[in-house]
Design a protein around this motif. Sequence first.
Motif, PDB file in Angstrom:
ATOM      1  N   ASN A   1      33.040  25.001  44.376  1.00 19.82           N
ATOM      2  CA  ASN A   1      33.316  26.106  44.736  1.00 19.82           C
ATOM      3  C   ASN A   1      33.550  27.660  43.465  1.00 19.82           C
ATOM      4  OD1 ASN A   1      33.638  25.793  47.550  1.00 19.82           O
ATOM      5  ND2 ASN A   1      36.355  25.692  46.995  1.00 19.82           N
TER       6      ASN A   1
ATOM      7  N   THR B   1      29.730  27.607  42.380  1.00 18.81           N
ATOM      8  CA  THR B   1      28.960  28.267  43.778  1.00 18.81           C
ATOM      9  C   THR B   1      29.122  29.658  43.918  1.00 18.81           C
ATOM     10  OG1 THR B   1      29.490  26.168  45.313  1.00 18.81           O
ATOM     11  CG2 THR B   1      28.184  28.494  45.996  1.00 18.81           C
ATOM     12  N   ASN B   2      30.162  30.055  43.635  1.00 14.09           N
ATOM     13  CA  ASN B   2      30.252  31.524  43.547  1.00 14.09           C
ATOM     14  C   ASN B   2      29.667  32.401  42.614  1.00 14.09           C
ATOM     15  OD1 ASN B   2      31.854  31.553  45.466  1.00 14.09           O
ATOM     16  ND2 ASN B   2      33.730  31.047  44.627  1.00 14.09           N
ATOM     17  N   ASN B   3      29.657  31.551  41.218  1.00 11.51           N
ATOM     18  CA  ASN B   3      28.887  32.316  39.589  1.00 11.51           C
ATOM     19  C   ASN B   3      27.610  32.356  40.277  1.00 11.51           C
ATOM     20  OD1 ASN B   3      31.768  32.552  38.552  1.00 11.51           O
ATOM     21  ND2 ASN B   3      31.037  30.684  37.568  1.00 11.51           N
TER      22      ASN B   3
ATOM     23  N   SER C   1      26.640  35.055  42.310  1.00 15.96           N
ATOM     24  CA  SER C   1      26.679  36.758  41.880  1.00 15.96           C
ATOM     25  C   SER C   1      24.741  37.093  40.498  1.00 15.96           C
ATOM     26  CB  SER C   1      28.244  36.011  41.121  1.00 15.96           C
ATOM     27  OG  SER C   1      28.721  35.626  41.466  1.00 15.96           O
TER      28      SER C   1
END
Length: 68
Positions: free
Chosen positions: A60, A63-65, A68
Amino acid sequence: MSTPPTSEWLTAKEAAAYLKVAHRTLLEWAKTGKIPGHKLSGTRRTTWRFLRSELDAALNAATNNYGS
């Protein structure tokens, strides 16, 4: 077809299948700290175990990084 692991703790082989990567790739990632892994002591060879919740959290975060 194999059944999914039921334990929270995964062997390196189970964790590699869970992440859909090669076993060697998973071990390299663990050695370099890209994913969380736990070394077991008392053996001549290094034995790794992985917590499913930690693998999910690492995925997670990656995936978030990436987004961005």
